[in-house]
Design an enzyme around this catalytic site. Structure first.
Site, PDB file in Angstrom:
ATOM      1  N   ARG A   1     -32.835 -25.135  51.661  1.00 34.48           N
ATOM      2  CA  ARG A   1     -33.780 -24.484  50.746  1.00 34.48           C
ATOM      3  C   ARG A   1     -34.742 -25.491  50.124  1.00 34.48           C
ATOM      4  O   ARG A   1     -35.949 -25.248  50.079  1.00 34.48           O
ATOM      5  CB  ARG A   1     -33.034 -23.719  49.650  1.00 34.48           C
TER       6      ARG A   1
ATOM      7  N   ASN B   1     -30.449 -18.266  49.456  1.00 35.27           N
ATOM      8  CA  ASN B   1     -29.244 -18.132  50.264  1.00 35.27           C
ATOM      9  C   ASN B   1     -28.799 -16.681  50.213  1.00 35.27           C
ATOM     10  O   ASN B   1     -29.022 -15.984  49.225  1.00 35.27           O
ATOM     11  CB  ASN B   1     -28.115 -19.008  49.711  1.00 35.27           C
TER      12      ASN B   1
END
Length: 91
Positions: free
Chosen positions: A18, A36
């Site tokens: 990320r 996520n």
């Protein structure tokens, strides 16, 4: 502005995916978000000029050094309403 919703599968959680994607997206001037998912995938909405979007989508297939991308699902999407590229909470 072109936009895509992508879901990235493989070893993509716990490896900095990320944070890496946020840097890549911002470097290319994209808008959107990344998060996520509870199933172990990473999901992202990315929007911007076609060349920049294509470059980041290609990079997503490699990911950061510790990631192992096994599959990417990609679909057309509506661009986000707000500028910038952010992390969203896990769902």
């Amino acid at each position: 502005m072109n936009a895509r919703l992508v879901r990235i599968a493989g070893r993509v959680q716990g490896v900095g995916y990320r944070d890496w994607l946020i840097r890549e997206a911002r470097r290319h001037g994209l808008w959107g978000w990344v998060r996520n998912r509870g199933d172990g995938t990473v999901e992202a909405l990315m929007a911007g000029e076609q060349d920049a979007l294509s470059a980041v989508l290609t990079a997503c297939r490699r990911g950061p050094p510790l990631a192992r991308v096994e599959d990417i699902e990609e679909s057309f999407a509506e661009p986000p309403a707000e500028p910038g590229f952010f992390r969203r909470p896990t769902i």
